[in-house]
Design a protein around this motif. Sequence first.
Motif, short mmCIF file in Angstrom:
data_model
loop_
_atom_site.label_atom_id
_atom_site.label_comp_id
_atom_site.label_asym_id
_atom_site.label_seq_id
_atom_site.Cartn_x
_atom_site.Cartn_y
_atom_site.Cartn_z
N GLU A 151 -6.69 4.49 1.26
CA GLU A 151 -7.77 5.47 1.37
C GLU A 151 -7.27 6.77 1.98
N LEU A 195 -7.87 -4.93 -4.12
CA LEU A 195 -7.12 -5.77 -3.18
C LEU A 195 -7.70 -7.17 -3.23
N ALA A 247 0.83 -1.21 0.00
CA ALA A 247 0.00 0.00 0.00
C ALA A 247 0.86 1.25 0.00
N VAL A 258 -5.72 -6.97 4.83
CA VAL A 258 -6.51 -6.25 3.82
C VAL A 258 -6.95 -4.91 4.38
N ARG A 259 -7.39 -4.89 5.63
CA ARG A 259 -7.81 -3.63 6.26
C ARG A 259 -6.65 -2.65 6.37
N GLU A 309 -13.07 -8.36 4.16
CA GLU A 309 -12.94 -7.20 5.03
C GLU A 309 -12.53 -7.58 6.45
N GLU A 338 -9.16 5.18 -4.48
CA GLU A 338 -10.34 4.31 -4.44
C GLU A 338 -9.89 2.86 -4.30
N VAL A 339 -10.48 2.14 -3.34
CA VAL A 339 -10.08 0.77 -3.05
C VAL A 339 -11.29 -0.15 -3.10
N ARG A 340 -11.08 -1.33 -3.68
CA ARG A 340 -12.13 -2.35 -3.75
C ARG A 340 -11.54 -3.68 -3.30
N PRO A 341 -11.87 -4.16 -2.08
CA PRO A 341 -11.38 -5.47 -1.64
C PRO A 341 -12.24 -6.60 -2.21
N GLN A 391 -6.02 -1.28 2.86
CA GLN A 391 -7.14 -0.43 2.46
C GLN A 391 -7.09 0.91 3.18
N SER A 392 -6.82 0.89 4.46
CA SER A 392 -6.75 2.11 5.24
C SER A 392 -5.67 3.06 4.71
#
Length: 131
Positions: A63, A36, A19, A55-56, A50, A68-71, A59-60
Amino acid sequence: MFTFLVGIDTDEQRARTQAETIASMPLESDNVEVVLVHAFSENREGGTVEQVKSVRVAQSRLEEAGIEVRPEGYGGDAARAILNVADNHNADQIVVAGRKRSPTGKVLFGSVTQSVILDAERPVLVCSGDE
């Protein structure tokens, strides 16, 4: 729109490194999308992507950078999941994180990163798993 496909395993440091690598690139964040992907080897309890801490973490951080993030979660072979999802999203680049393994360890256990590099039909960025 530039799409990164990021293969995320359960290692939080590797996810953070991936990330951070993307977030530090000179990109226009409103023109970037990151997918992701986490492949569940077994998901008997019906967990969601999630719920995976790595992954979190990724993503954090993304963001925070305004990206823009899409898990997305998939079952089965991790390398195949990464390559299939990259094809489905027509990703511009795949991002994976390597880890140190002995040559014997690679032969016995395989390597998701190695499989992705060898089988991908798009650029692959390999981030160091170390801090």
